[in-house]
Design an enzyme around this catalytic site. Structure first.
Site, PDB file in Angstrom:
ATOM      1  N   ARG A  58       0.734  -1.267  -0.163  1.00 37.44           N
ATOM      2  CA  ARG A  58       0.115   0.002  -0.034  1.00 37.44           C
ATOM      3  C   ARG A  58       0.805   1.327  -0.028  1.00 37.44           C
ATOM      4  O   ARG A  58       0.595   2.279  -0.640  1.00 37.44           O
ATOM      5  CB  ARG A  58      -0.928  -0.103   1.232  1.00 37.44           C
ATOM      6  CG  ARG A  58      -1.967   1.207   1.346  1.00 37.44           C
ATOM      7  CD  ARG A  58      -3.489   0.932   2.054  1.00 37.44           C
ATOM      8  NE  ARG A  58      -3.020   0.159   3.157  1.00 37.44           N
ATOM      9  CZ  ARG A  58      -2.610   0.597   4.411  1.00 37.44           C
ATOM     10  NH1 ARG A  58      -2.246   1.935   4.574  1.00 37.44           N
ATOM     11  NH2 ARG A  58      -2.286  -0.220   5.406  1.00 37.44           N
ATOM     12  N   TYR A 111     -16.644  13.508 -17.512  1.00 39.28           N
ATOM     13  CA  TYR A 111     -16.998  12.153 -17.128  1.00 39.28           C
ATOM     14  C   TYR A 111     -18.173  12.198 -16.058  1.00 39.28           C
ATOM     15  O   TYR A 111     -17.977  12.745 -15.106  1.00 39.28           O
ATOM     16  CB  TYR A 111     -15.713  11.396 -16.697  1.00 39.28           C
ATOM     17  CG  TYR A 111     -15.914  10.194 -16.393  1.00 39.28           C
ATOM     18  CD1 TYR A 111     -16.414   8.947 -17.432  1.00 39.28           C
ATOM     19  CD2 TYR A 111     -16.086   9.649 -14.943  1.00 39.28           C
ATOM     20  CE1 TYR A 111     -16.523   7.898 -17.091  1.00 39.28           C
ATOM     21  CE2 TYR A 111     -16.534   8.147 -14.765  1.00 39.28           C
ATOM     22  CZ  TYR A 111     -16.659   7.291 -15.712  1.00 39.28           C
ATOM     23  OH  TYR A 111     -16.868   5.929 -15.437  1.00 39.28           O
ATOM     24  N   ASP A 183      -8.076  16.393 -16.700  1.00 33.23           N
ATOM     25  CA  ASP A 183      -8.378  15.132 -17.063  1.00 33.23           C
ATOM     26  C   ASP A 183      -8.209  14.905 -18.446  1.00 33.23           C
ATOM     27  O   ASP A 183      -8.666  15.291 -19.396  1.00 33.23           O
ATOM     28  CB  ASP A 183      -9.924  14.638 -16.604  1.00 33.23           C
ATOM     29  CG  ASP A 183      -9.989  13.104 -17.219  1.00 33.23           C
ATOM     30  OD1 ASP A 183      -9.473  12.506 -17.855  1.00 33.23           O
ATOM     31  OD2 ASP A 183     -11.111  12.692 -16.596  1.00 33.23           O
ATOM     32  N   LYS A 208      -8.487   3.067 -19.898  1.00 36.80           N
ATOM     33  CA  LYS A 208      -8.914   3.459 -21.397  1.00 36.80           C
ATOM     34  C   LYS A 208      -7.494   3.313 -22.403  1.00 36.80           C
ATOM     35  O   LYS A 208      -7.047   2.212 -22.272  1.00 36.80           O
ATOM     36  CB  LYS A 208      -9.384   4.900 -21.529  1.00 36.80           C
ATOM     37  CG  LYS A 208     -10.391   5.092 -20.252  1.00 36.80           C
ATOM     38  CD  LYS A 208     -11.609   4.361 -20.421  1.00 36.80           C
ATOM     39  CE  LYS A 208     -12.756   4.309 -19.134  1.00 36.80           C
ATOM     40  NZ  LYS A 208     -12.996   5.525 -18.683  1.00 36.80           N
TER      41      LYS A 208
HETATM   42  C1  PLP Z   1     -13.737   6.078 -17.551  1.00 33.61           C
HETATM   43  C2  PLP Z   1     -13.000   7.773 -17.498  1.00 33.61           C
HETATM   44  C3  PLP Z   1     -12.982   8.125 -16.027  1.00 33.61           C
HETATM   45  C4  PLP Z   1     -12.945   7.116 -14.837  1.00 33.61           C
HETATM   46  O1  PLP Z   1     -12.141   5.931 -14.991  1.00 33.61           O
HETATM   47  P1  PLP Z   1     -12.348   4.537 -14.133  1.00 33.61           P
HETATM   48  O2  PLP Z   1     -11.018   4.108 -14.690  1.00 33.61           O
HETATM   49  O3  PLP Z   1     -13.626   4.008 -14.851  1.00 33.61           O
HETATM   50  O4  PLP Z   1     -12.700   5.010 -12.884  1.00 33.61           O
HETATM   51  C5  PLP Z   1     -12.932   9.307 -15.788  1.00 33.61           C
HETATM   52  N1  PLP Z   1     -12.435  10.205 -16.800  1.00 33.61           N
HETATM   53  C6  PLP Z   1     -12.684   9.939 -18.025  1.00 33.61           C
HETATM   54  C7  PLP Z   1     -12.743  11.017 -18.957  1.00 33.61           C
HETATM   55  C8  PLP Z   1     -13.054   8.416 -18.225  1.00 33.61           C
HETATM   56  O5  PLP Z   1     -13.449   8.358 -19.552  1.00 33.61           O
END
Ligand code: PLP
Length: 398
Positions: A58, A111, A183, A208
């Site tokens: 951790r 998101y 993001d 992603k």
């Molecule tokens: C999928 C996504 C998230 C969240 O990510 P997870 O790995 O599913 O928790 C945040 N921002 C964007 C733009 C995303 O496409």
């Protein structure tokens, strides 16, 4: 003499070296949760520092460290921390740097999970949130307050691919003493490096494009060493939402081919977007690489790669067509998520997004509807042959 290695070389090698004991060329997967420790090593997060040996996973793990180093080099960041998911990364960052009475400005479209967190969870804890259309940087100036600590932008924004001018927004935020989070999940460091444009933090859903193969969930925050040391201690070690070493290993393996994959995603997305633009049942296609994107000039300036995400509106009822897609598509999976080697498509009805995720003023709703109409298909164009993707859509749209 040191020279700067190219992006593709860093994607393959950064963070990794051959194993010192076995000579193994590929990174080891270290699953151990604990480490044999010298009795003098302190077991308190208060004493945790750069040179603390591995004690407990951790706190830190060799496989996770390798992923973090690779991510940091590719984003041009001083440091990176990997988390269990993109949501863990974003929410941990917001909770760490906002306290009751502080004000957060967030893109009006982002998101859904982060949007819902900003709508309900943060205000319930005394944090004020303004949702602002950051595609017009001037809107930020209007929204700033003396208590504004953070600005949170997403570009391109999920699901309508609206863009934010990072340098412009960073300058306005900094002049008011606020810091900017971007993001960059849809862009990836292949397209855009927000820290170089003035952002203070970058967040990614590693689930992603960075992982790229739809088999591991993860997230990351990147930024300055001093900020990330606080985040590591409070959010990583104390809140505890760390990534599994196995997921870190899978994501690192995917990340090595990111530059190649993004080139192929972009090429396929352009072919499909152009084909969709000419289809009689398609009302509107939104793709940053098309001249018809309302911010095409910003896209060219800020994105070295237009990524693989397309949104499109159809004529008639999208809900009905969504069912047809789910039944007829053979190659493309009808599924949420994005950025995988497999093509994924999903319908997002505007009334659902407005009900569950976004709280928009009527002017913001009008802008959202300019992009999305009553609903849009969000298409994550994968790495299959473009001709097969087009054939799949042709049959489903017939
Ligand atoms: C999928 C996504 C998230 C969240 O990510 P997870 O790995 O599913 O928790 C945040 N921002 C964007 C733009 C995303 O496409």
């Amino acid at each position: 003499m040191t020279y700067k290695k190219g992006f593709a070389t860093l994607a393959v090698h950064a963070g990794e070296t051959p194993d010192k004991i076995t000579g193994a060329s590929s990174p080891n997967l270290v699953m151990s949760s604990t480490y044999v420790t010298d009795p003098d090593v302190s077991f308190s997060a208060e004493d945790f520092g750069e040179n603390t040996p591995y004690i407990y996973t951790r706190w830190g793990n060799p496989t996770i460290t390798q992923l973090e180093q690779k991510l940091a080099e590719l984003e041009g960041a001083e440091a990176a921390i990997a988390f269990a998911s993109g949501m863990a990364a974003s929410t941990g960052l917001l909770l760490q740097f906002l306290k009751p009475g502080d004000h957060l400005v967030m893109s009006d479209v982002s998101y859904a999970g982060v949007a819902e967190f900003a709508k309900d969870y943060l205000p319930a804890r005394g944090i004020e949130v303004s949702r602002v259309d950051l595609s017009q940087p001037e809107n930020l100036r209007q929204a700033l307050r003396p208590t504004t600590r953070l600005v949170y932008a997403e570009t391109p924004a999920n699901p309508i691919l609206k863009l934010t001018d990072i340098a412009a927004v960073a300058a306005i935020a900094h002049a008011a003493g606020a810091r900017l989070i971007v993001d960059s999940t849809f862009a990836t460091p292949v397209a855009t490096r927000p820290l170089e444009l003035g952002a203070d933090f970058v967040v990614h859903s590693l689930t992603k494009y960075i992982g790229g193969h739809g088999d591991a969930i993860g997230g990351a925050v990147l930024g300055k060493v001093a900020d990330l040391a606080v985040l590591r201690k409070e959010v990583g070690i104390h809140l505890g939402g760390i990534i599994s070493p196995f997921n870190a290993w899978l994501i690192m393996r995917g990340l090595a081919t990111l530059p190649l994959r993004m080139r192929a995603h972009e090429e396929n997305a352009l072919s499909v977007a152009r084909w969709l633009e000419d289809h009689p049942r398609v009302a509107r296609v939104i793709y940053p690489g098309l001249a018809s994107h309302p911010q095409a000039e910003l896209a060219r300036r800020q994105m070295k790669n237009f990524s693989g995400m397309i949104s499109f509106q159809v004529k008639g009822a999208g809900e009905i067509l969504a069912r047809t897609f789910a039944e007829r598509l053979e190659v493309i999976h009808y599924a949420v998520s994005l950025g995988h080697h497999r093509s994924l498509i999903f319908y997002l009805a505007t009334q659902d997004m407005l009900r569950t995720s976004f709280t928009l003023t009527s002017a913001q709703e009008a802008t959202y509807r300019e992009f999305a109409g009553d609903g849009i298909f969000r298409f994550s164009v994968g790495l299959e042959d473009a001709a097969d993707l087009i054939r799949d859509l042709e049959v489903a749209l017939a």
